[in-house]
Design a protein around this motif. Sequence first.
Motif, mmCIF file in Angstrom:
data_model
loop_
_atom_site.group_PDB
_atom_site.id
_atom_site.type_symbol
_atom_site.label_atom_id
_atom_site.label_comp_id
_atom_site.label_asym_id
_atom_site.label_seq_id
_atom_site.Cartn_x
_atom_site.Cartn_y
_atom_site.Cartn_z
ATOM 1 N N ASP A 194 -34.857 -64.180 26.895
ATOM 2 C CA ASP A 194 -33.906 -63.067 26.835
ATOM 3 C C ASP A 194 -34.129 -62.305 25.532
ATOM 4 O O ASP A 194 -33.865 -62.812 24.443
ATOM 5 N N VAL A 195 -34.620 -61.071 25.648
ATOM 6 C CA VAL A 195 -34.960 -60.317 24.442
ATOM 7 C C VAL A 195 -33.734 -60.004 23.598
ATOM 8 O O VAL A 195 -33.841 -59.800 22.376
ATOM 9 N N VAL A 234 -43.037 -57.882 16.991
ATOM 10 C CA VAL A 234 -44.005 -58.666 17.749
ATOM 11 C C VAL A 234 -43.299 -59.722 18.592
ATOM 12 O O VAL A 234 -43.679 -59.975 19.751
ATOM 13 N N VAL A 235 -42.252 -60.323 18.040
ATOM 14 C CA VAL A 235 -41.507 -61.332 18.802
ATOM 15 C C VAL A 235 -40.827 -60.692 20.008
ATOM 16 O O VAL A 235 -40.863 -61.233 21.118
ATOM 17 N N ARG A 236 -40.217 -59.522 19.821
ATOM 18 C CA ARG A 236 -39.573 -58.851 20.956
ATOM 19 C C ARG A 236 -40.591 -58.560 22.052
ATOM 20 O O ARG A 236 -40.326 -58.803 23.236
ATOM 21 N N ASP A 237 -41.741 -58.024 21.659
ATOM 22 C CA ASP A 237 -42.778 -57.731 22.649
ATOM 23 C C ASP A 237 -43.233 -59.002 23.357
ATOM 24 O O ASP A 237 -43.488 -58.993 24.568
ATOM 25 N N SER A 238 -43.338 -60.085 22.614
ATOM 26 C CA SER A 238 -43.788 -61.351 23.203
ATOM 27 C C SER A 238 -42.780 -61.869 24.217
ATOM 28 O O SER A 238 -43.156 -62.364 25.290
ATOM 29 N N LYS A 240 -40.676 -60.068 25.887
ATOM 30 C CA LYS A 240 -40.690 -59.156 27.036
ATOM 31 C C LYS A 240 -41.882 -59.384 27.948
ATOM 32 O O LYS A 240 -41.758 -59.391 29.181
ATOM 33 N N THR A 241 -43.068 -59.555 27.351
ATOM 34 C CA THR A 241 -44.309 -59.531 28.137
ATOM 35 C C THR A 241 -45.026 -60.872 28.217
ATOM 36 O O THR A 241 -45.961 -61.015 29.005
#
Length: 379
Positions: A194-195, A234-238, A240-241
Amino acid sequence: MSGFTVQREDDFDFLSSEYDDLYAQSAATPFQHGVWLDRLYTLLAPAREATKVVVTVRRDDGHLALVLPFVRRRVGPIRLVEYADLGVADYAAPVLDGTAGLGADPSVARRIREALGRFDLLRIERVADSPDAVTALLAGATSARHLYDTHLMSLASSVEEWRGGLDAGFVRHLDRKHKRLRPKGEKRLLEITDVSAVDDLMRRTQEFRAARFAERRGIDLVQDPDCFEFYCAVVRDSVKTGAPGTLAVLEVGGEPVAIAFDLIAPDRDLFLLVGYDMQRLRNYSLGLLIVEELAKDAIGRGQLFFDLTVGDESYKADFGAWRRPLYEVRVIATLRGRAYVLGRTAYLRARRMAKKTVEAWARLRAARAAKKATSPASP
């Protein structure tokens, strides 16, 4: 005529499909992942007054064969060209199609050097195992052994087999720490999907690390606002994707006691950022327990290695990790560049010696305190 075109593409899109394809077939590390580099160039580089410099090599049909991500900046009078690192990357590697046959064209290394323009010093830090593949790409490049090594653990097909290969005394130590934690509640490792949970967990990580680094008198990049913003992105992107990393939380009794962000490669987990609650659980060896839990998780995903990354901390040997050498690749173009290298090397060696001295004194004080606490009271 050469079969390759070497050029500067400073507007190169690291989130493009052509870069994804090249990265996937290269031997590059997650520190060269498109998301990592895109965030480094858009967030961290401007804050460090560093300019994006990208050299590409393309086949005659336009397909990418090589991408070299650099930054250009000044340190006083010194004109530096550095690999896209800015202090946050543990490994540097060329993003190279190994089937392209660049080595058959001796002009490529010269043309890459020319494309970079003028500088006093070009520096690529933390090249693992061997510098040869990197020096071959840069005319005039030399290499030197880095002051630190990196450490890699081999995993097994099961947790039981992996733990069975560790020192028995160390395993008993881990078991005692697990046992001490049991009265505090159920222990579980959760991967965050969960972002919306990321920002709070990253702030907790920052707080956990502030207490630990204050005692060690160390420098923590997570406390730097620009680096913290970069890591959070970078953590948020990780989350998410699913790439380039994973955010995991070790909970005890429903409360986070350790938080880790690791980068993920096809065959390994790279241990990168960790924070744990020293204030409430100082004597529970949470740093060791989170490494063990992450290694177990990596085994469950079928990975072959757990990479403890750069640094010579003693706990890495406890986990059976072996040393891998690191190298720094340099192209020294001027006398100013040479003077900078000599001065910086002397400074880093002195700082490392000072750090070792402080750590030795800390261990001695801890041993004396433990002996005093266990000795019988004087009559």
